[in-house]
Design a protein around this motif. Structure first.
Motif, PDB file in Angstrom:
ATOM      1  N   ALA A  45    -152.696  -7.169  -5.343  1.00 21.50           N
ATOM      2  CA  ALA A  45    -151.604  -6.841  -6.265  1.00 21.50           C
ATOM      3  C   ALA A  45    -152.209  -6.335  -7.568  1.00 21.50           C
ATOM      4  O   ALA A  45    -153.168  -6.927  -8.083  1.00 21.50           O
ATOM      5  CB  ALA A  45    -150.728  -8.062  -6.515  1.00 21.50           C
TER       6      ALA A  45
ATOM      7  N   ARG B 282    -147.679  -4.896  -5.308  1.00 24.87           N
ATOM      8  CA  ARG B 282    -148.722  -4.833  -4.277  1.00 24.87           C
ATOM      9  C   ARG B 282    -149.456  -3.502  -4.411  1.00 24.87           C
ATOM     10  O   ARG B 282    -148.889  -2.503  -4.852  1.00 24.87           O
ATOM     11  CB  ARG B 282    -148.118  -4.942  -2.880  1.00 24.87           C
TER      12      ARG B 282
ATOM     13  N   ALA C 171    -144.624  -8.811  -4.013  1.00 28.11           N
ATOM     14  CA  ALA C 171    -145.828  -9.494  -4.504  1.00 28.11           C
ATOM     15  C   ALA C 171    -145.585 -10.991  -4.643  1.00 28.11           C
ATOM     16  O   ALA C 171    -146.473 -11.806  -4.396  1.00 28.11           O
ATOM     17  CB  ALA C 171    -146.271  -8.902  -5.833  1.00 28.11           C
TER      18      ALA C 171
END
Length: 173
Positions: free
Chosen positions: A58, A79, A135
């Motif tokens: 990330a 991400r 994420a």
């Protein structure tokens, strides 16, 4: 653990972290750190060299949001396979007329971190941290450590639990 790295509890290796990051991750459960070659800190090169899936990484970008002559900074976490919608979602969410990536020298001086190692851990107090939904649900996310010579491994839920964190649909469609 991910890839071919030697992961160690982050609390055991503060020497591998920028000072504000070391203080911020001290009490984060399941935070690990691993040394890397600083020349390989950029995500694509890092993932290829250390066998870390790109979708497990990330990225943190610092955004400068402007309105009426005032500049407000925020961090955005997405991400590595995605791109943050800076000019749409982020700009509107921050109530700005204009939003853009903060210049490198501003991002590093304001955060106390090295370019290529900026992370949402240890950011200045009061900064919003916008975490993309994808994420936030990663079982393990590789993120910056504040320096180019290491990486952090944390659960995605640790990103969502940061001070000032808001989980939103941040990635461009």
């Amino acid at each position: 653990m991910l890839g071919s790295l030697d992961w160690t509890p982050a609390s055991d290796r503060p020497d591998l972290l920028a000072a504000p990051v070391a203080a911020a991750v001290r009490d984060v459960p399941d935070a690990y750190v691993a040394p890397i070659d600083p020349a390989l800190a950029d995500t694509a090169e890092f993932c290829a060299h250390y066998d870390v899936p790109l979708e497990a990484s990330a990225n943190c970008v610092i955004v400068a949001a402007k309105r009426g002559g005032e500049v407000r900074y925020a961090a955005c976490m997405v991400r590595a396979t995605d791109r943050a919608d800076i000019n749409g979602v982020v700009r509107r969410h921050l109530g700005a007329r204009k939003a853009s990536f903060a210049p490198m020298d501003e991002a590093t001086s304001l955060t106390g971190m090295e370019y290529g190692g900026i992370t949402p851990f240890g950011l200045p107090e009061g900064w919003p941290v916008l975490v993309d939904e994808a994420a936030a649900v990663l079982p393990q996310a590789v993120v910056g450590s504040g320096v180019r010579g290491s990486k952090l491994l944390v659960p995605g839920k640790a990103l969502a639990a940061l001070p000032g964190a808001e989980v939103i649909a941040l990635a461009q469609a």
